[in-house]
Design a protein around this motif. Structure first.
Motif, mmCIF file in Angstrom:
data_model
loop_
_atom_site.group_PDB
_atom_site.id
_atom_site.type_symbol
_atom_site.label_atom_id
_atom_site.label_comp_id
_atom_site.label_asym_id
_atom_site.label_seq_id
_atom_site.Cartn_x
_atom_site.Cartn_y
_atom_site.Cartn_z
ATOM 1 N N VAL A 161 3.406 0.737 -3.919
ATOM 2 C CA VAL A 161 3.042 1.049 -4.892
ATOM 3 C C VAL A 161 1.672 1.085 -5.419
ATOM 4 O O VAL A 161 0.549 1.061 -4.698
ATOM 5 N N ASP A 162 1.498 2.558 -5.915
ATOM 6 C CA ASP A 162 0.410 3.589 -6.800
ATOM 7 C C ASP A 162 -0.607 2.538 -7.302
ATOM 8 O O ASP A 162 -1.445 3.127 -7.394
ATOM 9 N N ASP A 163 0.292 1.926 -8.648
ATOM 10 C CA ASP A 163 -0.577 1.211 -9.585
ATOM 11 C C ASP A 163 -1.558 0.168 -9.344
ATOM 12 O O ASP A 163 -0.550 -0.642 -8.333
ATOM 13 N N PRO A 164 -2.866 0.443 -8.748
ATOM 14 C CA PRO A 164 -3.124 -0.874 -8.524
ATOM 15 C C PRO A 164 -3.058 -2.621 -9.009
ATOM 16 O O PRO A 164 -3.380 -2.832 -9.199
ATOM 17 N N GLU A 165 -2.562 -2.198 -10.611
ATOM 18 C CA GLU A 165 -2.950 -3.315 -11.588
ATOM 19 C C GLU A 165 -1.701 -4.323 -10.913
ATOM 20 O O GLU A 165 -1.268 -5.169 -10.280
ATOM 21 N N LEU A 166 -0.901 -3.251 -10.494
ATOM 22 C CA LEU A 166 0.984 -4.132 -10.278
ATOM 23 C C LEU A 166 0.830 -4.043 -9.109
ATOM 24 O O LEU A 166 1.189 -5.295 -8.697
ATOM 25 N N LYS A 167 0.121 -3.363 -7.995
ATOM 26 C CA LYS A 167 -0.284 -4.090 -6.544
ATOM 27 C C LYS A 167 -0.995 -5.453 -6.196
ATOM 28 O O LYS A 167 -0.215 -5.938 -5.562
ATOM 29 N N ASP B 42 1.116 -1.421 0.027
ATOM 30 C CA ASP B 42 -0.148 -0.447 -0.194
ATOM 31 C C ASP B 42 0.761 1.853 -0.030
ATOM 32 O O ASP B 42 0.689 1.832 -0.861
#
Length: 78
Positions: free
Chosen positions: A63-69, A60
């Protein structure tokens, strides 16, 4: 007919927490022990390992990118 056995242990809680539990049990009309058992069982069902909690917290924050997370989380859980 099988005999059901019970195990017990002592749990020390602060006075305020005890009074809150006791009031909740009284409001529900059940013994304090029954309420404590119910809450412990619910807590165990929702228990998350410390490792998973730390991993989630780090993801959290880093990583800002939801897909990468989601992709990283899937790899960590595999």
């Amino acid at each position: 007919m099988s005999k059901k056995t019970h195990r017990s242990f002592t749990l020390r809680v602060d006075t305020d927490f005890y009074l809150t539990l006791a009031a909740s049990a009284q409001a529900e009309g059940i013994p304090l022990n029954q309420l404590a058992n119910r809450l412990l069982r619910l807590g165990m069902d929702k228990h998350v390992s410390l490792e998973k909690a730390i991993t989630s917290l780090l993801l959290d924050r880093m990583v800002d990118d939801p897909e990468l997370k989601a992709a990283i989380a899937a790899q960590v859980q595999a």
